[in-house]
Design a protein around this motif. Structure first.
Motif, PDB file in Angstrom:
ATOM      1  N   LYS A   1      -2.878  18.927  69.085  1.00  0.00           N
ATOM      2  CA  LYS A   1      -4.174  19.068  69.757  1.00  0.00           C
ATOM      3  C   LYS A   1      -5.274  19.446  68.757  1.00  0.00           C
ATOM      4  CE  LYS A   1      -2.091  20.875  74.011  1.00  0.00           C
ATOM      5  NZ  LYS A   1      -2.039  22.041  74.919  1.00  0.00           N
ATOM      6  N   ILE A   2      -4.859  20.022  67.639  1.00  0.00           N
ATOM      7  CA  ILE A   2      -5.817  20.539  66.664  1.00  0.00           C
ATOM      8  C   ILE A   2      -5.994  19.585  65.487  1.00  0.00           C
ATOM      9  CG2 ILE A   2      -6.296  22.447  65.079  1.00  0.00           C
ATOM     10  CD1 ILE A   2      -4.598  24.212  66.984  1.00  0.00           C
ATOM     11  N   GLU A   3      -4.867  19.041  64.988  1.00  0.00           N
ATOM     12  CA  GLU A   3      -4.937  18.165  63.816  1.00  0.00           C
ATOM     13  C   GLU A   3      -4.225  16.846  64.113  1.00  0.00           C
ATOM     14  OE1 GLU A   3      -3.162  20.376  60.691  1.00  0.00           O
ATOM     15  OE2 GLU A   3      -1.297  20.727  61.768  1.00  0.00           O
ATOM     16  N   ASN A   4      -4.839  15.747  63.683  1.00  0.00           N
ATOM     17  CA  ASN A   4      -4.283  14.429  63.966  1.00  0.00           C
ATOM     18  C   ASN A   4      -4.248  13.508  62.755  1.00  0.00           C
ATOM     19  OD1 ASN A   4      -3.188  13.289  66.448  1.00  0.00           O
ATOM     20  ND2 ASN A   4      -4.927  14.283  67.429  1.00  0.00           N
ATOM     21  N   THR A   5      -4.687  14.010  61.619  1.00  0.00           N
ATOM     22  CA  THR A   5      -4.766  13.141  60.440  1.00  0.00           C
ATOM     23  C   THR A   5      -4.002  13.703  59.249  1.00  0.00           C
ATOM     24  OG1 THR A   5      -6.955  12.408  61.169  1.00  0.00           O
ATOM     25  CG2 THR A   5      -6.329  11.915  58.901  1.00  0.00           C
ATOM     26  N   ASP A   6      -4.440  14.812  58.732  1.00  0.00           N
ATOM     27  CA  ASP A   6      -3.817  15.413  57.553  1.00  0.00           C
ATOM     28  C   ASP A   6      -2.977  16.621  57.983  1.00  0.00           C
ATOM     29  OD1 ASP A   6      -5.082  13.640  55.719  1.00  0.00           O
ATOM     30  OD2 ASP A   6      -6.939  14.774  55.993  1.00  0.00           O
ATOM     31  N   PHE A   7      -1.662  16.456  57.886  1.00  0.00           N
ATOM     32  CA  PHE A   7      -0.760  17.500  58.367  1.00  0.00           C
ATOM     33  C   PHE A   7      -0.258  18.354  57.213  1.00  0.00           C
ATOM     34  CE2 PHE A   7      -0.391  13.955  61.381  1.00  0.00           C
ATOM     35  CZ  PHE A   7      -0.758  14.612  62.540  1.00  0.00           C
ATOM     36  N   LYS A   8      -0.216  19.650  57.442  1.00  0.00           N
ATOM     37  CA  LYS A   8       0.260  20.584  56.431  1.00  0.00           C
ATOM     38  C   LYS A   8       1.781  20.514  56.301  1.00  0.00           C
ATOM     39  CE  LYS A   8      -3.603  23.789  56.687  1.00  0.00           C
ATOM     40  NZ  LYS A   8      -4.478  22.810  57.333  1.00  0.00           N
ATOM     41  N   LEU A   9       2.298  21.092  55.228  1.00  0.00           N
ATOM     42  CA  LEU A   9       3.726  21.030  54.937  1.00  0.00           C
ATOM     43  C   LEU A   9       4.555  21.615  56.077  1.00  0.00           C
ATOM     44  CD1 LEU A   9       6.066  20.434  53.019  1.00  0.00           C
ATOM     45  CD2 LEU A   9       5.672  22.674  51.959  1.00  0.00           C
TER      46      LEU A   9
END
Length: 299
Positions: free
Chosen positions: A158-166
């Motif tokens: 819901k918060i991030e949809n492109t660059d995902f953290k490790l």
């Protein structure tokens, strides 16, 4: 300080261990609100994992209808022909029709539970030979661990949809692998196939851009072409020719989805004589023309 050189990789045991190399590659992971999900006779060269927060979703494979339970995951192996629908808004009897939007942090999911399908989908590959298993739809009951991971994944999506953290990537991969451990052993016949067949499969993957012939591949195993073709069909439950076509089209789908290459460029990269031959093979495997595949959305 004395450096020990005689022990391979620092392992002091003489007991040799063999591990299975699983090459998990996540292609997409999305959390959507679907108003329409009428998709018919779809075939894809990658795994799909589905979960719906609410009821109303159905999957159809051959004569079997799966009413999707929010307490279950549904896993679909590559090259499985299936259809999907949202029963509360079932409009079309053929073609592929999808309408929806991403769930974001500003959206209250509870407002959509009765009118739409709240849907998580993940596409992934496992690498050779695990992407060539028996087709079907696999229903897996959610464990406490899987429920906990679902809560985390959907909240982060819901918060991030492109660059995902490790951390997200690690938990996503752990979620997929944990779900796969609940699949019965009969699905994983590929891990016990003949070493000669495995050797050829690895060769095909490395040389997927070339025109590959039965005599050339049989020579790798020092077998006669007809004998190797029979062995391959017995071990993989598919002819060598069809396997090569499937792997080429699988690579084509990845190129279409993750590069800007044209149909002509993809057909050339994969060793087809021309665009028209490539298009015929693509449609025979996927059920759609390359142009239609590039234009549609598949979830």
């Amino acid at each position: 300080m004395k450096i020990v050189k005689d022990i391979q990789l620092g392992d002091p045991s003489s007991n040799k261990q063999n591990f299975i190399d699983l090459n998990l590659k996540v292609l997409c992971c999305r959390y959507w609100i679907l108003d329409l999900w009428d998709c018919h006779d779809m075939v894809f060269p990658y795994w799909r994992l589905y979960w719906n927060r609410n009821t109303g979703g159905e999957l159809i494979h051959r004569d079997n209808i799966f009413e999707m339970d929010p307490n279950c995951l549904y896993i679909i192996p590559p090259f499985t022909s299936f259809s999907s629908r949202f029963t509360k808004n079932h409009v079309y009897s053929n073609g592929i029709h999808v309408n929806g939007k991403h769930v974001t942090s500003t959206i209250n999911e509870d407002h959509y539970v009765d009118s739409s399908l709240i849907h998580l989908f993940i596409h992934f590959n496992l690498g050779v030979p695990f992407d060539n298993v028996y087709p079907g739809i696999l229903k897996i009951e959610l464990t406490d661990y899987l429920k906990d991971r679902l809560d985390y994944l959907t909240s982060r999506l819901k918060i991030e949809n492109t660059d995902f953290k490790l951390t997200f990537n690690l938990k996503l991969q752990a979620f997929i692998k944990e779900a796969l451990t609940n699949i019965g052993p009969e699905l994983w016949k590929a891990i016990n196939i003949d070493e000669r067949v495995l050797k050829v499969i690895r060769y095909i993957e490395i040389n997927i851009n070339k025109k590959l012939s039965n005599p050339e591949l049989a020579a790798i195993t020092n077998m006669a072409p007809n004998s190797f073709a029979r062995l391959f069909k017995i071990e993989m439950n598919i002819t060598l020719h069809s396997f090569i076509q499937n792997r080429k089209i699988a690579k084509a789908c990845v190129l279409f989805e993750h590069t800007n290459k044209t149909i002509e460029e993809v057909s050339f990269v994969l060793g087809f004589s021309d665009r028209f031959h490539f298009s015929r093979v693509f449609k025979s495997v996927i059920g759609l023309s390359p142009a239609s595949y590039k234009e549609e959305k598949y979830i």
